[in-house]
Write a protein that holds these residues in place. Structure first.
Motif, PDB file in Angstrom:
ATOM      1  N   PRO A  18       0.817  -1.053   0.100  1.00  0.00           N
ATOM      2  CA  PRO A  18       0.071   0.055   0.008  1.00  0.00           C
ATOM      3  C   PRO A  18       0.827   1.291  -0.050  1.00  0.00           C
ATOM      4  N   ILE A  19       0.627   2.103  -1.057  1.00  0.00           N
ATOM      5  CA  ILE A  19       1.421   3.364  -1.155  1.00  0.00           C
ATOM      6  C   ILE A  19       0.386   4.640  -1.083  1.00  0.00           C
ATOM      7  N   ILE A  20       0.424   5.438  -0.087  1.00  0.00           N
ATOM      8  CA  ILE A  20      -0.419   6.373   0.038  1.00  0.00           C
ATOM      9  C   ILE A  20       0.572   7.739  -0.112  1.00  0.00           C
ATOM     10  N   MET A  21       0.158   8.486  -1.216  1.00  0.00           N
ATOM     11  CA  MET A  21       0.961   9.878  -1.650  1.00  0.00           C
ATOM     12  C   MET A  21       0.422  10.981  -0.928  1.00  0.00           C
ATOM     13  N   LEU A  22       1.457  11.823  -0.145  1.00  0.00           N
ATOM     14  CA  LEU A  22       1.161  13.092   0.396  1.00  0.00           C
ATOM     15  C   LEU A  22       1.123  14.043  -0.873  1.00  0.00           C
ATOM     16  N   THR A  23       0.161  14.698  -1.063  1.00  0.00           N
ATOM     17  CA  THR A  23       0.157  15.917  -2.045  1.00  0.00           C
ATOM     18  C   THR A  23      -0.201  17.270  -1.539  1.00  0.00           C
ATOM     19  N   VAL A  24      -0.313  18.076  -2.476  1.00  0.00           N
ATOM     20  CA  VAL A  24      -0.456  19.537  -2.289  1.00  0.00           C
ATOM     21  C   VAL A  24      -1.911  20.200  -2.622  1.00  0.00           C
ATOM     22  N   GLN A  25      -2.411  21.042  -2.293  1.00  0.00           N
ATOM     23  CA  GLN A  25      -3.817  21.331  -2.521  1.00  0.00           C
ATOM     24  C   GLN A  25      -3.952  21.751  -3.929  1.00  0.00           C
ATOM     25  N   GLY A  26      -4.934  21.316  -4.772  1.00  0.00           N
ATOM     26  CA  GLY A  26      -5.318  21.771  -5.917  1.00  0.00           C
ATOM     27  C   GLY A  26      -4.311  21.185  -7.040  1.00  0.00           C
ATOM     28  N   SER A  27      -3.567  19.881  -6.683  1.00  0.00           N
ATOM     29  CA  SER A  27      -2.978  19.577  -7.651  1.00  0.00           C
ATOM     30  C   SER A  27      -3.242  18.321  -8.316  1.00  0.00           C
ATOM     31  N   GLU A  28      -4.552  18.409  -9.053  1.00  0.00           N
ATOM     32  CA  GLU A  28      -5.236  17.497  -9.661  1.00  0.00           C
ATOM     33  C   GLU A  28      -4.442  16.573 -10.545  1.00  0.00           C
ATOM     34  N   ASP A  29      -3.797  16.981 -11.317  1.00  0.00           N
ATOM     35  CA  ASP A  29      -2.936  16.412 -12.392  1.00  0.00           C
ATOM     36  C   ASP A  29      -2.163  15.512 -11.952  1.00  0.00           C
ATOM     37  N   ARG A  30      -1.297  16.163 -10.501  1.00  0.00           N
ATOM     38  CA  ARG A  30      -0.243  15.460 -10.082  1.00  0.00           C
ATOM     39  C   ARG A  30      -0.810  14.227  -9.272  1.00  0.00           C
ATOM     40  N   LYS A  31      -2.165  14.219  -8.829  1.00  0.00           N
ATOM     41  CA  LYS A  31      -2.743  13.347  -7.973  1.00  0.00           C
ATOM     42  C   LYS A  31      -3.077  12.162  -9.087  1.00  0.00           C
ATOM     43  N   VAL A  32      -3.656  12.607 -10.236  1.00  0.00           N
ATOM     44  CA  VAL A  32      -3.818  11.650 -11.170  1.00  0.00           C
ATOM     45  C   VAL A  32      -2.692  10.646 -11.696  1.00  0.00           C
TER      46      VAL A  32
END
Length: 232
Positions: free
Chosen positions: A79-93
């Protein structure tokens, strides 16, 4: 699922975040290992066993997405959970396409992070047990017999509706991008058919949701895809 037996790798170049997460998660019974860089994390993955990884998406040197992609090559079920920044939809995808199971947006709510982490560890333990049937809330699915029940009552689905629901339930708790759903269920030529996917989602909601207009199972992840919720 007891967290006492769960070892979590935290990968983040910010020492303050690693220290905060270590303090909180250790207090909940998790064993914590830290890495400040992606290269260090990959070396640890090759030499130790982990139950989950919390991985920052933006790091100097090797970025989180590339680290995730390489981790996934070495371990299909970690299981890998990414810590992302607000509003970075493209990076999340991009992270989800690289093999991440989930993401948490910074600044994150600790209760949400802990819930997502526990769910990821629990899913991994269940998949290792070999049980093929899936039960989430009142919805039960048997992939081998192609059966679905809601509160014990049979739910009638077309083969494609069943396949789509199965894929989402097998990834319950994880956001699944539109393109991944389309390509996994219909094939590579359907990667951009968003309205096609929305139609099938509406049809499934009518059959499994108490209130299809306010779904509690099939949740829309804005600008990303869908999540079959574990919190019902």
């Amino acid at each position: 699922m007891s967290s006492e037996q769960s070892t979590v790798l935290i990968v983040d170049d910010e020492r303050s975040i690693r220290l905060s997460l270590r303090t909180i998660l250790s207090g909940l019974g998790f064993m914590i290992i830290e890495a400040a860089r992606g290269e260090e994390a990959l070396a640890l993955i090759r030499t130790a066993q982990f139950d989950a990884v919390l991985l920052d998406i933006n790091m100097p040197g090797m970025g989180g997405v590339e680290v995730c992609r390489m981790m996934r090559k070495n371990s299909a079920r970690l299981p890998i959970i990414m810590l992302t920044v607000q509003g970075s939809e493209d990076r999340k995808v991009e992270a989800l396409d690289a093999g991440a199971d989930d993401y948490i947006t910074k600044p994150f709510q600790l209760r949400e992070l802990i819930a997502r982490l526990r769910a990821a560890v629990r899913r991994n333990k269940i998949s290792e047990s070999g049980d093929k049937t899936i039960l989430v809330g009142d919805v039960w699915l048997d992939p081998e017999r192609h059966l679905v029940q809601k509160k014990g009552q049979a739910v009638h689905l077309t083969p494609k509706q069943f396949e789509l629901l199965h894929f989402l339930m097998a990834n319950a708790g994880r956001p699944v991008p539109h393109s991944k759903l389309l390509r996994s269920v219909w094939g590579p030529e359907y990667g951009n058919e968003l309205e096609y996917l929305r139609t099938f989602i509406r049809q499934i909601r009518i059959r499994i949701e108490d209130d299809p207009a306010n779904p509690k199972y099939l949740i829309t992840e804005s600008h990303i895809g869908y999540r079959f919720s574990e919190s019902t």
